[in-house]
Scaffold this motif. Structure first.
Motif, mmCIF file in Angstrom:
data_model
loop_
_atom_site.group_PDB
_atom_site.id
_atom_site.type_symbol
_atom_site.label_atom_id
_atom_site.label_comp_id
_atom_site.label_asym_id
_atom_site.label_seq_id
_atom_site.Cartn_x
_atom_site.Cartn_y
_atom_site.Cartn_z
ATOM 1 N N LEU A 274 28.683 39.208 31.990
ATOM 2 C CA LEU A 274 29.620 40.229 32.437
ATOM 3 C C LEU A 274 31.052 39.720 32.335
ATOM 4 O O LEU A 274 31.963 40.468 31.999
ATOM 5 N N ALA A 275 31.246 38.423 32.620
ATOM 6 C CA ALA A 275 32.593 37.884 32.552
ATOM 7 C C ALA A 275 33.133 37.963 31.147
ATOM 8 O O ALA A 275 34.312 38.168 30.914
ATOM 9 N N SER A 276 32.259 37.824 30.180
ATOM 10 C CA SER A 276 32.722 37.904 28.799
ATOM 11 C C SER A 276 32.845 39.360 28.389
ATOM 12 O O SER A 276 33.478 39.641 27.384
ATOM 13 N N THR B 272 33.752 40.634 35.750
ATOM 14 C CA THR B 272 33.969 42.004 35.324
ATOM 15 C C THR B 272 34.205 42.918 36.516
ATOM 16 O O THR B 272 34.944 43.900 36.423
ATOM 17 N N LEU B 273 33.603 42.608 37.652
ATOM 18 C CA LEU B 273 33.869 43.395 38.854
ATOM 19 C C LEU B 273 35.324 43.242 39.279
ATOM 20 O O LEU B 273 35.981 44.222 39.660
ATOM 21 N N LEU B 274 35.831 42.025 39.236
ATOM 22 C CA LEU B 274 37.241 41.828 39.565
ATOM 23 C C LEU B 274 38.137 42.579 38.579
ATOM 24 O O LEU B 274 39.121 43.212 38.975
ATOM 25 N N THR B 275 37.793 42.513 37.300
ATOM 26 C CA THR B 275 38.583 43.227 36.292
ATOM 27 C C THR B 275 38.598 44.724 36.555
ATOM 28 O O THR B 275 39.635 45.388 36.415
ATOM 29 N N SER B 276 37.444 45.264 36.988
ATOM 30 C CA SER B 276 37.368 46.705 37.239
ATOM 31 C C SER B 276 38.173 47.131 38.457
ATOM 32 O O SER B 276 38.424 48.326 38.647
ATOM 33 N N GLN B 277 38.594 46.182 39.294
ATOM 34 C CA GLN B 277 39.413 46.483 40.466
ATOM 35 C C GLN B 277 40.851 45.974 40.300
ATOM 36 O O GLN B 277 41.587 45.852 41.279
ATOM 37 N N THR B 278 41.224 45.705 39.056
ATOM 38 C CA THR B 278 42.545 45.152 38.752
ATOM 39 C C THR B 278 43.386 46.164 37.987
ATOM 40 O O THR B 278 42.915 46.793 37.046
ATOM 41 N N VAL B 279 44.635 46.327 38.403
ATOM 42 C CA VAL B 279 45.581 47.214 37.727
ATOM 43 C C VAL B 279 46.880 46.438 37.530
ATOM 44 O O VAL B 279 47.407 45.834 38.482
ATOM 45 N N ASP B 280 47.385 46.433 36.304
ATOM 46 C CA ASP B 280 48.637 45.754 35.978
ATOM 47 C C ASP B 280 48.624 44.297 36.449
ATOM 48 O O ASP B 280 49.623 43.773 36.956
ATOM 49 N N SER C 56 23.581 45.144 29.081
ATOM 50 C CA SER C 56 23.982 46.520 28.746
ATOM 51 C C SER C 56 24.729 47.233 29.856
ATOM 52 O O SER C 56 24.870 48.446 29.824
ATOM 53 N N GLY C 57 25.215 46.485 30.867
ATOM 54 C CA GLY C 57 25.933 47.115 31.961
ATOM 55 C C GLY C 57 27.276 47.661 31.520
ATOM 56 O O GLY C 57 28.012 47.010 30.770
ATOM 57 N N ARG C 58 27.591 48.874 31.964
ATOM 58 C CA ARG C 58 28.870 49.509 31.636
ATOM 59 C C ARG C 58 29.536 50.000 32.919
ATOM 60 O O ARG C 58 28.891 50.617 33.770
ATOM 61 N N ILE C 59 30.830 49.756 33.061
ATOM 62 C CA ILE C 59 31.559 50.152 34.264
ATOM 63 C C ILE C 59 31.611 51.673 34.354
ATOM 64 O O ILE C 59 32.047 52.365 33.429
ATOM 65 N N LEU C 60 31.153 52.195 35.480
ATOM 66 C CA LEU C 60 30.993 53.634 35.634
ATOM 67 C C LEU C 60 32.301 54.352 35.926
ATOM 68 O O LEU C 60 32.466 55.517 35.564
#
Length: 421
Positions: A19-21, A128-136, A370-374
């Motif tokens: 996921l990190a990649s 990837t979870l951290l990335t999905s909660q990151t803006v700018d 195959s996980g995709r951010i919803l």
């Protein structure tokens, strides 16, 4: 360490690397302390209404244990997401809440950055979870757990019909119709015919997405989007789809009670399904449209966030760090004690022995592969509503897929322009 625990450890490390990649009236948890915030010594913490037994009692127990302030937990059934949007616009309550960050909240300065809360523990969170909660470049939510959905199927029912588990969307449509026998429907994907559950997986099955990788362009400006949404119409008109079930897709009742041979539902229901049908079930990701598409499972993660209008932002942040960074025993229980979720931290893998073999281990592999951010941060409520309405008209009313998809594209394009210019 036992062999099963070692497998679990390796599975979660693999998951993290790959996921990190790539909510009732307020239910108070009052400790009697008066050294908090909001003038009355209280921090208000909101959750949506989890379906698993025990979660509400657990989060109240966590709040009661907080030593630095009184914390009041509010459980919110119904349309929680809309309630949060309204609260952030108008109120200092809640101080802390769970959600998935949105770019517009950041633009409107409704939430505060939380990067300073993670410290040395940052690397332990699935990246990837951290990335999905990151803006700018700033983090606005501390992930609590990973939720995922997948296709559960009854092995015996497919075998009796001479069917293999579906590997393409067309095979899923065909199996749904052929499994509609003897009072048992082929598939349940929600009482709206799959509009709310399958819009993302359908896009991913065609090799598309809600947004581009950088989040600054629409990701489904392609004729294959209309093609795959037309497959949902085929599911809805094929005669094998269950509609009007006593409970909706997030509850496993239709599957457990033998009303359907297949159901799209959450991994959190694994214990209930195993209790109901034993080992007579398997799990699959959503199938690919064709050879150029992708199988997928949606990955969602509510994160703890802080209201910028809180009467004491620093106190709210300190509480979030205590609960979702420091208290790993609570984090492990929250993820795996009331149903099956994946912990948001790799060091907590040993807490999930149920994921070390069988369908649980397969689910870990599905998320890793195959996980995709919803719900990407730049995918706005307006864009989501436009696409959902378009897919509903296609699936339930027979509207033209190309024309409806174009309407949704126009709204999504306007939203991207509004956010980024």
């Amino acid at each position: 360490m036992v062999a099963g625990a070692e497998r679990t450890r390796r599975s979660f490390l693999t998951l993290a690397g790959l996921l990190a990649s790539g909510s009732l009236a307020a239910c108070g948890s009052n400790t009697g302390r008066a050294d908090g915030t909001n003038g009355d010594g209280t921090l208000r913490h909101w959750y949506h209404a989890y379906g698993e037994d025990g979660v509400q009692d657990a989060v109240k127990r966590y709040a009661e244990a907080y030593p630095a302030a009184r914390v009041e937990v509010q459980w919110n059934p119904g349309d929680y997401d809309s309630k949060i949007v309204t609260a952030l616009q108008n109120s200092p309550v809640p101080d802390v809440f769970e959600a998935q960050v949105k770019v517009e909240w950041v633009r409107q300065q409704q939430v505060v950055p939380l990067d300073d809360l993670l410290g040395a523990e940052r690397g332990d969170f699935v990246q990837t979870l951290l990335t999905s909660q990151t803006v700018d470049g700033a983090l606005y939510g501390v992930p609590q757990a990973i939720d995922t959905q997948m296709l559960f199927y009854r092995k015996s029912m497919l075998a009796a019909a001479g069917l293999q588990p579906p590997r393409t969307v067309d095979e899923l449509v065909d199996a749904t119709a052929r499994l509609n026998t003897g009072g048992v429907r082929g598939l349940f994907v929600g009482n709206d015919g799959g509009v709310s559950t399958l819009t993302g997986p359908l896009l991913w099955s065609a090799g598309l997405d809600f947004l581009s990788v950088d989040g600054r362009a629409v990701g489904f400006n392609d004729p294959r989007a209309a093609t795959v949404f037309g497959k949902l119409r085929a599911l809805n008109t094929g005669g094998g789809l269950l509609l009007g079930a006593p409970t909706d897709w997030s509850d496993p009742g239709a599957f457990c009670d033998g009303l359907v041979a297949m159901q799209w539902t959450g991994l959190w229901n694994l214990p209930k399904i195993r209790e109901a049908v034993g080992e007579d079930f398997g799990v699959l990701p959503f199938p690919a449209l064709d050879g150029t598409g992708r199988v997928s499972v949606p990955v969602g993660a509510y994160s703890a966030m802080v209201n910028a209008k809180s009467a004491d932002v620093d106190a709210a942040k300190a509480y979030v760090r205590w609960l979702w960074v420091e208290r790993t025993e609570y984090q492990a229980e929250f993820a795996t004690g009331f149903g099956v979720h994946l912990p948001a931290r790799t060091s907590l893998d040993g807490a999930a022995a149920v994921l070390s073999s069988g369908p649980g281990a397969e689910a870990v592999r599905f998320v890793a592969d195959s996980g995709r951010i919803l719900s990407p941060p730049a995918w706005t409520a307006q864009a989501g509503t436009a696409l959902s309405d378009a897919v509903a008209r296609i699936a339930r009313e027979g509207a033209d897929p190309a024309a409806e998809t174009r309407k949704a594209l126009d709204v999504a394009d306007s939203e991207i322009t509004r956010l980024y210019g």
